[in-house]
Design an enzyme around this catalytic site. Structure first.
Site, mmCIF file in Angstrom:
data_model
loop_
_atom_site.group_PDB
_atom_site.id
_atom_site.type_symbol
_atom_site.label_atom_id
_atom_site.label_comp_id
_atom_site.label_asym_id
_atom_site.label_seq_id
_atom_site.Cartn_x
_atom_site.Cartn_y
_atom_site.Cartn_z
ATOM 1 N N LYS A 94 25.841 -5.849 3.795
ATOM 2 C CA LYS A 94 27.185 -6.273 4.230
ATOM 3 C C LYS A 94 27.622 -5.463 5.447
ATOM 4 C CE LYS A 94 28.251 -7.801 -0.432
ATOM 5 N NZ LYS A 94 28.869 -7.568 -1.743
ATOM 6 N N GLN A 134 32.547 -3.391 -4.775
ATOM 7 C CA GLN A 134 31.265 -3.921 -5.253
ATOM 8 C C GLN A 134 31.223 -3.886 -6.786
ATOM 9 O OE1 GLN A 134 29.006 -5.358 -3.255
ATOM 10 N NE2 GLN A 134 27.657 -5.844 -4.959
ATOM 11 N N ASP A 140 36.578 -11.274 -1.362
ATOM 12 C CA ASP A 140 35.666 -11.769 -2.400
ATOM 13 C C ASP A 140 36.258 -12.977 -3.132
ATOM 14 O OD1 ASP A 140 33.162 -10.606 -2.816
ATOM 15 O OD2 ASP A 140 34.025 -8.800 -3.706
HETATM 16 N N1 GUN Z 1 28.176 -8.128 -7.249
HETATM 17 C C1 GUN Z 1 27.323 -9.181 -7.197
HETATM 18 N N2 GUN Z 1 27.778 -10.103 -6.324
HETATM 19 C C2 GUN Z 1 28.936 -9.630 -5.818
HETATM 20 C C3 GUN Z 1 29.864 -10.141 -4.869
HETATM 21 O O1 GUN Z 1 29.738 -11.238 -4.314
HETATM 22 N N3 GUN Z 1 30.923 -9.338 -4.606
HETATM 23 C C4 GUN Z 1 31.097 -8.141 -5.217
HETATM 24 N N4 GUN Z 1 32.193 -7.440 -4.904
HETATM 25 N N5 GUN Z 1 30.272 -7.654 -6.104
HETATM 26 C C5 GUN Z 1 29.184 -8.397 -6.401
#
Ligand code: GUN
Length: 296
Positions: A55, A99, A122
């Protein structure tokens, strides 16, 4: 083999990122705004580390600012809430991502509720979940939003189709369901969601024009579970042991690709299918946060 059957997520994601790169340069030059994404990573889950660094790299490549804060597994819930609160109040930070999963002693719901919905790139805050269900503008979760982008790019008709989603996670299954039944382009489908409580998944999946596998179970979907010509979308990212690899593992999806391939009319590979779209859509959402698309 039939290359034209393969849905190339890398290609679609790089097209989206290229457009964002150009829009970001214009935003910077005309309004002096640099989209900024802050990511909080708690603990040392190896998969999460890989995702977070991907990211951050995507941000830099497009021309965004990237902030990554890492806390140890022992961090308290209060520490996490305090950082989110600081970022909520920092006008130079447009998008915030915590995350997941968080360590067990931290209440995930409490953390998600503490996010400013206008920075929730998100789309996990209940305000954005509610907006999605109601068909109102808001941040949509990146992976299912990316699957809709795949449908758009390949002009895959979904209106009036039977779509089966396998898996009911908050991150993929539930938002996918809630997007696909909306009266919108590349949605307007009849959607069934199957899960561990479903008695006979085959009964539903064999009637589906499109199957979206998102339950986190390696190679679960087999050829005998789908109809001839079905379109198969594989969201799975399962690490299975492989001693021939330097890392000691390889990634496989929730679909048994080799088994299903001859019967499918189109299919997403793992890796290189849905995965690259998740980051691309996070970048789209961060741009929207920086330009205040949904919340004024
Ligand atoms: N863990 C697995 N996929 C994601 C996601 O798309 N966003 C976040 N914040 N955590 C994750």
């Amino acid at each position: 083999m039939n290359e034209e059957k393969i849905i190339d997520g890398k290609l679609v994601a790089s097209t989206i990122r290229e457009v964002l790169k150009q829009k970001t340069a214009i935003l910077r030059d005309t309004q002096n705004i640099i989209p900024t994404l802050a990511v909080l990573l708690v603990g040392d889950n190896p998969a999460s580390k890989v995702y977070v660094s991907g990211k951050a790299k995507a941000c830099i490549e497009i021309g965004y600012n990237s902030i990554v804060k890492e806390l140890p597994d022992s961090a308290s819930e209060d520490e996490v809430l305090q950082i989110v609160n600081e970022w909520n109040n920092d006008p130079l930070i447009h998008g915030i991502l915590v995350q997941l999963p968080l360590p067990k002693h931290i209440n995930e719901t409490k953390v998600l509720l503490s996010l400013n919905p206008a920075k929730d790139v998100d789309g996990f805050h209940p305000e954005n979940v509610g907006r999605l269900v109601a068909g109102l503008p808001g941040f949509k979760p990146c992976t299912p939003a990316g699957i809709i982008e795949l449908f758009k790019y390949y002009n895959i008709e979904t209106s009036g189709k039977n779509i089966v989603v396998i898996g009911r996670s908050n991150i993929v299954g539930k938002p996918m369901l809630n997007m696909l039944y909306q009266k919108q382009d590349y949605s307007n489908a009849t959607v069934t969601i199957c899960h561990t409580g479903t008695k006979d998944i085959n009964y539903f999946s064999r009637n589906a024009d499109i199957v979206i596998a998102a339950m986190g179970f390696a190679n679960f979907v087999k050829a005998n579970m789908i109809k001839e010509g079905a379109i198969i979308v594989d969201v799975g990212m399962n690490r299975i042991e492989d001693n021939t690899k330097k890392s000691g593992y390889r990634l496989v999806g929730d679909v048994d690709y080799n088994d299903v391939f001859p019967k499918a009319s189109m299919i997403t590979p793992v890796p290189g299918g849905v995965g690259p779209l998740t980051i691309a859509m996070l970048m789209v959402n961060t741009f929207k946060a920086a330009t205040n698309e949904f919340y004024h």
